[in-house]
Write a protein that holds these residues in place. Structure first.
Motif, PDB file in Angstrom:
ATOM      1  N   TYR A  76      10.847 -26.642  36.200  1.00  0.00           N
ATOM      2  CA  TYR A  76      11.679 -27.092  35.069  1.00  0.00           C
ATOM      3  C   TYR A  76      10.784 -27.435  33.887  1.00  0.00           C
ATOM      4  CZ  TYR A  76      15.468 -29.461  32.532  1.00  0.00           C
ATOM      5  OH  TYR A  76      16.401 -29.830  31.613  1.00  0.00           O
ATOM      6  N   GLY A  77      11.221 -27.032  32.693  1.00  0.00           N
ATOM      7  CA  GLY A  77      10.483 -27.367  31.493  1.00  0.00           C
ATOM      8  C   GLY A  77      11.432 -27.579  30.337  1.00  0.00           C
ATOM      9  N   GLN A  78      10.958 -28.299  29.286  1.00  0.00           N
ATOM     10  CA  GLN A  78      11.754 -28.558  28.090  1.00  0.00           C
ATOM     11  C   GLN A  78      11.147 -27.821  26.903  1.00  0.00           C
ATOM     12  OE1 GLN A  78      12.160 -33.064  28.365  1.00  0.00           O
ATOM     13  NE2 GLN A  78      14.164 -32.500  27.475  1.00  0.00           N
ATOM     14  N   GLY A  79      12.008 -27.290  26.041  1.00  0.00           N
ATOM     15  CA  GLY A  79      11.531 -26.580  24.867  1.00  0.00           C
ATOM     16  C   GLY A  79      10.928 -27.512  23.837  1.00  0.00           C
ATOM     17  N   LYS A  80      10.033 -26.925  23.026  1.00  0.00           N
ATOM     18  CA  LYS A  80       9.345 -27.708  22.011  1.00  0.00           C
ATOM     19  C   LYS A  80      10.019 -27.628  20.641  1.00  0.00           C
ATOM     20  CE  LYS A  80       4.860 -27.028  24.280  1.00  0.00           C
ATOM     21  NZ  LYS A  80       3.479 -26.516  24.141  1.00  0.00           N
ATOM     22  N   THR A  81      11.021 -26.787  20.512  1.00  0.00           N
ATOM     23  CA  THR A  81      11.677 -26.577  19.215  1.00  0.00           C
ATOM     24  C   THR A  81      13.097 -27.104  19.264  1.00  0.00           C
ATOM     25  OG1 THR A  81      10.345 -24.575  18.860  1.00  0.00           O
ATOM     26  CG2 THR A  81      12.307 -24.869  17.481  1.00  0.00           C
ATOM     27  N   SER A  82      13.435 -27.876  18.233  1.00  0.00           N
ATOM     28  CA  SER A  82      14.817 -28.331  18.077  1.00  0.00           C
ATOM     29  C   SER A  82      15.507 -27.399  17.079  1.00  0.00           C
ATOM     30  CB  SER A  82      14.856 -29.775  17.575  1.00  0.00           C
ATOM     31  OG  SER A  82      16.184 -30.191  17.390  1.00  0.00           O
TER      32      SER A  82
END
Length: 560
Positions: free
Chosen positions: A480-486
């Motif tokens: 699992y990972g989270q994106g760096k761009t909103s």
């Protein structure tokens, strides 16, 4: 003799002109000129004058050249100028009101009389004079036109042997003239034959005219033959066919209406929005009887915003605290509240139907939702944003990187993004990726479950809504990972129904109180030091809100 011949010629010419209406006036004038009698010369007139004088026993008078011009008027010139015309009977007359009739008793002509009383350009009428034998005599320069006598003959102005019983007065010239007159005379039978012939020619002309008119008439329209077999039985059959066709027409309309209604409804499992929102009383008025504030929240648990606490057996979170603050301000320190779950697809419909009083479910304030939200068909009122969020892509790390790079080709061709219908996340995602790479879900819980089941490899969420701990809590065990761009900046606000300005103002001022208390360093423990409010909402309404949850900073630290 000349007058008689000219009359007959003119009569024949005029009859030809009447039977030939297309003949021009110039041709008629030419015919008239050809019929004019020759003017006697001076020697003939001198001999005639001398003979007349000798007969009467008078001396002959010589005629001068000037008198000759006076006595011999130019009749042909008068006809050419239109002073003398012809009638249907061939008689000659002038265009003067004093013209002769059939009897030929008078004649007008321009001439210069011997006494010089009238000029050459003046028309005068001279009655014919008579001698002792009651016969008309000539005036100098005047031509008498003959008319029919009692026997059907024609007067010539000369002596007729039939008009006098004195045979001694008859000379050879008179007999010769009378014979010529009788040769040209027309009796009653011949006149009748001429009239019959003219009438026959007139009838033929009428028939030709009617034939020409019939050719110009509009062609007749042939009628449609009517079947003789048509009767009461056929009428009954036609009536039955009409009734059957009308029933089929009504059935078609009913089917079309049913299909339109079915397609207009949103298929969100068992949650179908109502077509028209009911008329609801103001929330503050309803709270006086109900004594419970109903808050619409997210159906699934979101870390920090709303989650289930096993120790207290209650739901807790930042948005739950906002519900408590509004309930305490509206109901006092002895407040009660109820949390009503909703999804991104049906939250506005439920709100419009009055299933809850205020919506606090990470809802983004947009212009469309403020004016006319599509699923409910009405506008809503939004408070000042209590938080600004931003959509990020989370899930399997390699596909999260593809999402951040907005790539769906090559190694990223297998990317599948779960997106919640009815949210700004979905509106943004469908503009960034093809529809074949998007899996539509109804809420965040379904998105996480699809991630577990492998139906999608990327999910969406606000920066605070999809942390790894929340996803693991659902049972996900993969990477699992989270994106760096909103990809968005969403103003999250509390939502109330349009048409209830008092309750909307209370919700807004509760949020402003929480923010102002943080600035003034007023906490849950010192809530009673906060300024009193107006009598309308209650003097201690703001103090009650702070005493229930603390200031904005305390809420953020506790949950987010």
């Amino acid at each position: 003799l000349h007058a008689t011949s000219a009359d007959h010629c003119l009569f024949t010419a005029n009859q030809h002109h009447r039977l030939s209406p297309m003949q021009g006036n110039d041709e008629r004038d030419t015919a008239e000129k050809e019929c004019l009698p020759p003017v006697a010369n001076a020697e003939d007139r001198a001999e005639r004058t001398a003979a007349a004088a000798a007969e009467e026993g008078k001396p002959a008078v010589a005629v001068t050249e000037e008198e000759e011009k006076i006595e011999q008027p130019d009749i042909a010139d008068d006809i050419e100028k239109g002073n003398v015309t012809t009638t249907a009977t061939g008689l000659t007359k002038t265009k003067s009101p004093n013209t002769f009739g059939v009897s030929g008793t008078s004649f007008t002509h321009r001439s210069q009389p011997a006494d010089g009383g009238a000029t050459n350009n003046q028309a005068q009428t001279l009655p014919p004079t008579q001698n002792d034998d009651n016969r008309p005599t000539s005036h100098p320069g005047v031509l008498f036109v003959p008319g029919p006598d009692f026997r059907g003959g024609i007067h010539t102005g000369y002596h007729s042997p039939h008009e006098s019983g004195d045979d001694d007065d008859i000379n050879d010239a008179d007999v010769e003239n009378q014979n010529l007159i009788e040769a040209y005379a027309v009796d009653d039978n011949e006149q009748a034959e001429i009239i019959d012939e003219l009438q026959e020619q007139l009838g033929s002309a009428k028939l030709e005219l009617e034939a020409a008119r019939s050719q110009l008439a509009a062609p007749a329209i042939e009628g449609i033959p009517i079947d003789d077999k048509i009767g009461p039985s056929n009428n009954k059959s036609n009536r039955n066919l009409f009734i059957i066709g009308f029933i089929l027409f009504l059935g078609t309309i009913a089917i079309a209406v049913g299909l339109a209604i079915s397609f207009s409804k949103t298929s969100d499992n068992d949650e179908t929005p109502d077509a028209v929102a009911p008329v609801l009383p103001p929330v503050l008025e309803a709270l006086q009887e109900r004594r419970i504030l109903r808050c619409g929240i997210q159906k699934y648990d979101g870390k920090g915003f709303i989650e289930y606490n096993k120790d207290t057996n209650k739901r807790e979170g930042f948005e739950v605290d906002l519900c408590k603050a509004v309930a305490a301000a509206a109901l006092g320190s002895n407040y009660s509240y109820d949390l009503v779950p909703s999804t991104g697809a049906n939250r506005f419909v439920k709100h419009a139907n009055g299933e809850f009083d205020v919506l606090i479910a990470s809802t983004t304030h947009t212009f469309d939702r403020d004016v006319h939200e599509s699923s409910s068909g009405m506008g809503f009122s939004f408070s000042t944003p209590y938080l600004y969020g931003g959509m990020t892509f989370n899930g399997v790390p390699e596909f999260v990187k593809c999402a951040d790079d907005l790539s769906a080709v090559g190694d990223c061709a297998g990317i599948l993004i779960c997106s919640i219908l009815g949210t700004t996340w979905y509106e943004t995602t469908k503009e960034l990726f093809p529809a074949s790479n998007i899996v539509i879900t109804k809420d965040q819980g379904e998105s996480i479950q699809n991630l577990i089941d492998g139906k999608c490899n990327v999910i969406q969420g606000e920066q605070y809504e999809a942390p790894e701990v929340v996803v693991r809590g659902f049972g996900y065990e993969g990477p699992y990972g989270q994106g760096k761009t909103s990809f968005t900046k969403d103003p999250l606000a509390m939502v109330t129904r349009d048409g209830d300005p008092e309750f909307a103002a209370l919700v807004e001022w509760v949020l402003q109180t929480l923010m102002l208390a943080e600035k003034e360093n007023i906490t849950m423990m010192t809530a009673d030091t906060f300024a009193e409010s107006t009598e309308f909402f209650g003097k201690d309404m703001f103090q009650n809100a702070l005493a229930a949850v603390g200031n904005y900073g305390e809420m953020y630290t506790r949950h987010l």
